[in-house]
Design an enzyme around this catalytic site. Structure first.
Site, mmCIF file in Angstrom:
data_model
loop_
_atom_site.group_PDB
_atom_site.id
_atom_site.type_symbol
_atom_site.label_atom_id
_atom_site.label_comp_id
_atom_site.label_asym_id
_atom_site.label_seq_id
_atom_site.Cartn_x
_atom_site.Cartn_y
_atom_site.Cartn_z
ATOM 1 N N TYR A 99 19.733 82.286 54.390
ATOM 2 C CA TYR A 99 20.012 80.869 54.137
ATOM 3 C C TYR A 99 19.589 80.491 52.720
ATOM 4 C CZ TYR A 99 19.896 75.786 54.882
ATOM 5 O OH TYR A 99 20.099 74.426 54.791
ATOM 6 N N SER A 140 20.532 73.028 49.687
ATOM 7 C CA SER A 140 19.250 72.810 50.344
ATOM 8 C C SER A 140 18.125 73.051 49.356
ATOM 9 C CB SER A 140 19.096 73.781 51.528
ATOM 10 O OG SER A 140 17.774 73.764 52.032
#
Length: 278
Positions: free
Chosen positions: A158, A145
């Site tokens: 995350y 990401s």
């Protein structure tokens, strides 16, 4: 001579029961690749297998939690027995934590996110990559990401886990390129999924990154068309197979994970510990 793996015949996709993983499994199967599906929900996996087979593809499923190494080992064994040796691994299984500051984060949730995103990817790679090396190589894609490549004030588990995955991709490249391994970090942009829809960051978003762009990029990786980009961070919002081929082989530091130097003689410029033998 450095081994050069051929086009993928058998792929393993984790987190394949929904979202990006499910779409990747369908897309790879449509390319004629036999696809092994791994996720926690046996029922959901079965539905994806039925869909792929109804379209003329080959697929098999094995339910497992990627945080459980023993379960992953058994699942990979079952899938390899059903489809053949795995020569493309897509580590896609992942989750996100609450969008709060680190000092407000739940320790239990933080640990769970890191265990799923990072430890889970390690477990599957640990089981699969050794077999790839013994057969002369293969390819592994970690779905990462943009949150792992820049600072973000929230969802720190995350972000940290995705940053660690980008570093892991580079480590696998450094250790495995001479042995035939090719390793890629692929950021799919903001695809419309249940996870992205649950985030306040995207609450008012109306335009999403088409998942087909991720399928196209991973399919090109599977065919061996982007091996020059092994060890690199690729963004489907800006990169296509065509643009990457047109660019040519990247430089030693292009799209790698590291500290930005303040001058040419800054020691943080870093050194290539292992010669890059593309």
């Amino acid at each position: 001579m450095t081994p050069r793996p051929g086009p993928a015949r058998v792929a393993l996709v984790t987190g394949a029961s929904r979202g990006i993983g499910q779409d990747l499994a369908r897309g790879l199967a449509a390319q004629g690749i036999a696809v092994g599906l791994l996720a926690r929900s046996e029922r959901s996996l079965g539905a994806v297998v039925e869909e792929i087979e109804a379209s003329g593809g080959r697929a098999a499923a094995a339910p497992a939690d990627v945080t459980d190494l023993a379960a992953v080992t058994l699942a990979v064994g079952r899938l390899s027995a059903a489809l053949g040796p795995i020569d493309l691994l897509v580590n896609n299984a992942g989750m996100i934590d609450a969008e709060v500051m680190l000092w407000e984060a739940s320790p239990e949730q933080w640990r769970s996110v890191v265990e799923t995103n990072l430890l889970g990817s390690f477990h599957v790679s640990r089981v699969v990559l050794g077999t790839m090396v013994s057969r002369g190589g293969g390819r592994v894609v970690d779905i990462v990401s943009g949150a792992g490549a820049r600072d973000w004030e929230v969802a720190t588990a995350y972000s940290a886990s995705k940053a660690a995955l980008i570093r892991t991709v580079g480590s696998v490249h450094a250790a495995g390129f001479r042995l035939g391994l090719r390793s890629f970090a692929v950021a799919p942009g903001t695809v419309e999924t249940a996870m992205s829809r649950s985030m306040w960051l995207h609450a008012s978003r109306t335009a999403f990154t088409p998942v087909e762009r991720t399928i196209d990029l991973v399919s090109a990786i599977a065919r061996g068309e982007l091996d020059d980009w092994s060890g690199r961070y690729l963004r489907v919002t800006h990169d296509t197979p065509e643009s990457l081929r047109a660019h040519g082989a990247p430089g030693a530091r292009d799209r790698t994970f590291g500290v930005i130097p303040w001058s040419p003689d800054d020691p943080n410029l870093g050194e290539t510990l292992v010669p890059d033998e593309r």
